[in-house]
Motif scaffolding. Structure first.
Motif, PDB file in Angstrom:
ATOM      1  N   PRO A   1       0.796  -1.120   0.043  1.00  0.00           N
ATOM      2  CA  PRO A   1      -0.072  -0.035  -0.105  1.00  0.00           C
ATOM      3  C   PRO A   1       0.928   1.272   0.071  1.00  0.00           C
ATOM      4  CG  PRO A   1      -0.788  -1.680   1.681  1.00  0.00           C
ATOM      5  CD  PRO A   1       0.161  -2.015   1.104  1.00  0.00           C
ATOM      6  N   VAL A   2       1.967   1.418   0.855  1.00  0.00           N
ATOM      7  CA  VAL A   2       2.720   2.393   0.992  1.00  0.00           C
ATOM      8  C   VAL A   2       3.280   2.826  -0.490  1.00  0.00           C
ATOM      9  CG1 VAL A   2       4.825   1.316   1.566  1.00  0.00           C
ATOM     10  CG2 VAL A   2       4.500   3.787   2.248  1.00  0.00           C
ATOM     11  N   MET A   3       3.620   1.778  -1.265  1.00  0.00           N
ATOM     12  CA  MET A   3       4.482   1.978  -2.381  1.00  0.00           C
ATOM     13  C   MET A   3       3.468   2.566  -3.600  1.00  0.00           C
ATOM     14  SD  MET A   3       7.471   2.118  -1.810  1.00  0.00           S
ATOM     15  CE  MET A   3       7.568   2.903  -3.357  1.00  0.00           C
ATOM     16  N   ARG A   4       2.071   1.950  -3.428  1.00  0.00           N
ATOM     17  CA  ARG A   4       1.078   2.185  -4.421  1.00  0.00           C
ATOM     18  C   ARG A   4       0.740   4.010  -4.130  1.00  0.00           C
ATOM     19  NH1 ARG A   4      -1.511  -2.497  -2.730  1.00  0.00           N
ATOM     20  NH2 ARG A   4      -3.167  -1.279  -1.684  1.00  0.00           N
ATOM     21  N   GLU A   5       0.745   4.179  -2.687  1.00  0.00           N
ATOM     22  CA  GLU A   5       0.472   5.632  -2.607  1.00  0.00           C
ATOM     23  C   GLU A   5       1.619   6.593  -3.164  1.00  0.00           C
ATOM     24  OE1 GLU A   5      -2.264   7.192  -1.408  1.00  0.00           O
ATOM     25  OE2 GLU A   5      -3.139   4.989  -1.702  1.00  0.00           O
ATOM     26  N   ALA A   6       2.792   6.183  -2.894  1.00  0.00           N
ATOM     27  CA  ALA A   6       4.198   6.864  -3.402  1.00  0.00           C
ATOM     28  C   ALA A   6       4.274   6.883  -4.766  1.00  0.00           C
ATOM     29  CB  ALA A   6       5.301   6.027  -2.839  1.00  0.00           C
TER      30      ALA A   6
ATOM     31  N   PRO B   1       6.614  -0.510  10.805  1.00  0.00           N
ATOM     32  CA  PRO B   1       7.750   0.124  10.740  1.00  0.00           C
ATOM     33  C   PRO B   1       8.681   0.393   9.274  1.00  0.00           C
ATOM     34  CG  PRO B   1       8.164  -1.353  12.629  1.00  0.00           C
ATOM     35  CD  PRO B   1       6.802  -1.574  11.658  1.00  0.00           C
ATOM     36  N   ASN B   2       8.444  -0.703   8.512  1.00  0.00           N
ATOM     37  CA  ASN B   2       9.037  -0.399   7.341  1.00  0.00           C
ATOM     38  C   ASN B   2       7.983   0.399   6.215  1.00  0.00           C
ATOM     39  OD1 ASN B   2       6.734  -2.496   7.073  1.00  0.00           O
ATOM     40  ND2 ASN B   2       7.571  -3.066   4.980  1.00  0.00           N
ATOM     41  N   GLU B   3       6.738   0.283   6.557  1.00  0.00           N
ATOM     42  CA  GLU B   3       5.771   1.373   6.031  1.00  0.00           C
ATOM     43  C   GLU B   3       6.120   2.805   6.225  1.00  0.00           C
ATOM     44  OE1 GLU B   3       1.705  -1.235   5.008  1.00  0.00           O
ATOM     45  OE2 GLU B   3       2.064  -0.315   7.114  1.00  0.00           O
ATOM     46  N   TYR B   4       6.309   3.218   7.286  1.00  0.00           N
ATOM     47  CA  TYR B   4       6.628   4.494   8.024  1.00  0.00           C
ATOM     48  C   TYR B   4       7.820   4.982   7.151  1.00  0.00           C
ATOM     49  CZ  TYR B   4       8.283   8.491  10.413  1.00  0.00           C
ATOM     50  OH  TYR B   4       8.746   9.728  10.931  1.00  0.00           O
ATOM     51  N   PHE B   5       8.932   3.904   7.272  1.00  0.00           N
ATOM     52  CA  PHE B   5      10.260   4.387   6.699  1.00  0.00           C
ATOM     53  C   PHE B   5      10.267   4.663   5.261  1.00  0.00           C
ATOM     54  CE2 PHE B   5      13.581   2.610   3.770  1.00  0.00           C
ATOM     55  CZ  PHE B   5      14.460   3.325   4.136  1.00  0.00           C
ATOM     56  N   TYR B   6       9.393   3.723   4.541  1.00  0.00           N
ATOM     57  CA  TYR B   6       9.247   4.027   2.994  1.00  0.00           C
ATOM     58  C   TYR B   6       8.503   5.420   2.553  1.00  0.00           C
ATOM     59  CZ  TYR B   6      11.729  -0.136   1.344  1.00  0.00           C
ATOM     60  OH  TYR B   6      12.673  -0.967   0.845  1.00  0.00           O
ATOM     61  N   ALA B   7       7.485   5.680   3.478  1.00  0.00           N
ATOM     62  CA  ALA B   7       6.747   6.760   3.279  1.00  0.00           C
ATOM     63  C   ALA B   7       7.800   8.084   3.481  1.00  0.00           C
ATOM     64  CB  ALA B   7       5.485   6.889   4.217  1.00  0.00           C
ATOM     65  N   SER B   8       8.512   7.980   4.684  1.00  0.00           N
ATOM     66  CA  SER B   8       9.267   9.167   4.860  1.00  0.00           C
ATOM     67  C   SER B   8      10.274   9.183   3.919  1.00  0.00           C
ATOM     68  CB  SER B   8      10.162   8.881   6.417  1.00  0.00           C
ATOM     69  OG  SER B   8       9.244   8.924   7.462  1.00  0.00           O
ATOM     70  N   LEU B   9      10.967   8.050   3.382  1.00  0.00           N
ATOM     71  CA  LEU B   9      11.984   8.086   2.439  1.00  0.00           C
ATOM     72  C   LEU B   9      11.345   8.676   1.047  1.00  0.00           C
ATOM     73  CD1 LEU B   9      14.629   7.261   0.996  1.00  0.00           C
ATOM     74  CD2 LEU B   9      13.632   5.018   0.703  1.00  0.00           C
ATOM     75  N   TYR B  10      10.327   8.262   0.679  1.00  0.00           N
ATOM     76  CA  TYR B  10       9.870   8.816  -0.642  1.00  0.00           C
ATOM     77  C   TYR B  10       9.395  10.346  -0.602  1.00  0.00           C
ATOM     78  CZ  TYR B  10      11.308   4.796  -3.095  1.00  0.00           C
ATOM     79  OH  TYR B  10      11.967   3.801  -3.559  1.00  0.00           O
ATOM     80  N   ALA B  11       8.764  10.393   0.805  1.00  0.00           N
ATOM     81  CA  ALA B  11       8.356  12.051   0.724  1.00  0.00           C
ATOM     82  C   ALA B  11       9.488  12.957   0.651  1.00  0.00           C
ATOM     83  CB  ALA B  11       7.645  12.056   2.121  1.00  0.00           C
ATOM     84  N   GLY B  12      10.607  12.648   1.203  1.00  0.00           N
ATOM     85  CA  GLY B  12      12.030  13.287   1.192  1.00  0.00           C
ATOM     86  C   GLY B  12      12.227  13.441  -0.117  1.00  0.00           C
ATOM     87  N   LEU B  13      12.228  12.188  -0.925  1.00  0.00           N
ATOM     88  CA  LEU B  13      12.710  12.496  -2.407  1.00  0.00           C
ATOM     89  C   LEU B  13      11.861  13.127  -3.149  1.00  0.00           C
ATOM     90  CD1 LEU B  13      13.716   8.453  -2.517  1.00  0.00           C
ATOM     91  CD2 LEU B  13      15.437  10.601  -2.611  1.00  0.00           C
ATOM     92  N   TYR B  14      10.606  13.203  -2.970  1.00  0.00           N
ATOM     93  CA  TYR B  14       9.667  13.823  -3.484  1.00  0.00           C
ATOM     94  C   TYR B  14       9.925  15.335  -3.468  1.00  0.00           C
ATOM     95  CZ  TYR B  14       5.062  15.791  -5.356  1.00  0.00           C
ATOM     96  OH  TYR B  14       4.382  16.271  -6.324  1.00  0.00           O
ATOM     97  N   TYR B  15      10.099  15.620  -2.162  1.00  0.00           N
ATOM     98  CA  TYR B  15      10.404  17.303  -2.141  1.00  0.00           C
ATOM     99  C   TYR B  15      11.683  17.483  -2.888  1.00  0.00           C
ATOM    100  CZ  TYR B  15       7.075  18.149   1.726  1.00  0.00           C
ATOM    101  OH  TYR B  15       5.789  18.587   2.319  1.00  0.00           O
ATOM    102  N   GLU B  16      12.748  16.685  -2.839  1.00  0.00           N
ATOM    103  CA  GLU B  16      13.862  16.831  -3.688  1.00  0.00           C
ATOM    104  C   GLU B  16      13.686  17.156  -5.111  1.00  0.00           C
ATOM    105  OE1 GLU B  16      17.739  15.466  -2.479  1.00  0.00           O
ATOM    106  OE2 GLU B  16      17.673  14.104  -4.360  1.00  0.00           O
ATOM    107  N   SER B  17      13.018  16.122  -5.627  1.00  0.00           N
ATOM    108  CA  SER B  17      12.278  16.511  -7.098  1.00  0.00           C
ATOM    109  C   SER B  17      11.691  17.854  -7.326  1.00  0.00           C
ATOM    110  CB  SER B  17      11.662  15.341  -7.523  1.00  0.00           C
ATOM    111  OG  SER B  17      10.207  15.579  -7.151  1.00  0.00           O
TER     112      SER B  17
END
Length: 249
Positions: A163-168, A190-206
């Protein structure tokens, strides 16, 4: 000269496609299925045949070892060293290139975005259901062409079971709010929160918003999953912060 032993060599599973075949001691190997033939290679002498099989086995093994070394170097923060090893693996076994998503990540952190985008595109051509490679291709192309053009070129892939990667994936594809992504998985696994934070940060970078991205990427590093897991992407979050000269302690 006869083959008296079968050499078991660990290879990258994705490289051998279902109908790839090789000859070993009078047998044709199709993935995990073995069929016996009387004269597998009548046009080759046995000595030449044995030499070619041995070369194939040893070169493949050396390529896998180079990939493992490259991954280890990346985890240690030696991004350039990792790329040297990944390129070495391709020289040893060109078939590896179509599956080396790790190489694409190294290229991104070396600011070699065009090569990185190409790597992710050929990876997705082999695995059309890989959400993360689609996102990383976008990240490379956003640096090259800007977000608007990168979104036009976005690689559409199959439905991710996570689910987290579908949303990302949808956030990068259509635009969205990274804060909502993180909030949606704040109380998740825990892995869902990690991936949400990782891709949120990468989205901001883009989007060229590094300060907002920094908050979420450091949060990904410091999360229980990011700090303890041996997941390659957990290591990547630390490499990202190191490349940006951010203190995560």
């Amino acid at each position: 000269m006869a083959i008296t032993h079968i050499y078991h060599v660990r290879v990258q599973p994705s490289v051998m496609k279902p109908f790839d075949k090789c000859y070993l001691g009078g047998k044709v190997v199709f993935g995990s299925r073995i069929q016996t033939y009387q004269n597998p290679v009548p046009t080759l002498s046995r000595r030449v045949f044995v030499c070619r099989v041995w070369d194939a086995l040893t070169s493949g093994n050396s390529a896998v070892m180079a990939i493992r070394k490259g991954m280890h170097l990346f985890r240690q923060g030696d991004v350039l060293g990792s790329l040297v090893e990944f390129d070495k693996a391709i020289q040893l076994d060109p078939r590896q290139k179509a599956y080396l998503w790790q190489r694409g990540l190294s290229l991104y952190y070396l600011d070699r975005y065009e090569e990185g985008a190409h790597q992710f595109r050929i990876d997705v051509a082999q695995n059309p259901n890989d959400t993360e490679e689609s996102i990383w291709c976008f990240l490379c192309e956003a640096q090259l062409y800007g977000v608007h053009e990168a979104r036009k070129r976005y690689l559409e892939v199959g439905r991710d079971p996570r689910p987290v990667m579908r949303e990302a994936y949808n956030m990068f594809k259509d635009g969205g709010d990274p804060e909502k992504l993180v909030a949606a998985f704040l109380s998740g696994r825990p892995n869902e929160y990690f991936y949400a934070s990782l891709y949120a940060g990468l989205y901001y970078e883009s989007q060229n918003e590094p300060d907002e991205g920094k908050v979420h990427l450091i949060a990904a590093c410091q999360s229980p999953y990011g700090s303890r897991s041996d997941d390659y992407m957990a290591a990547l979050s630390k490499v990202h912060c190191k490349c940006r000269n951010w203190n995560i302690n």
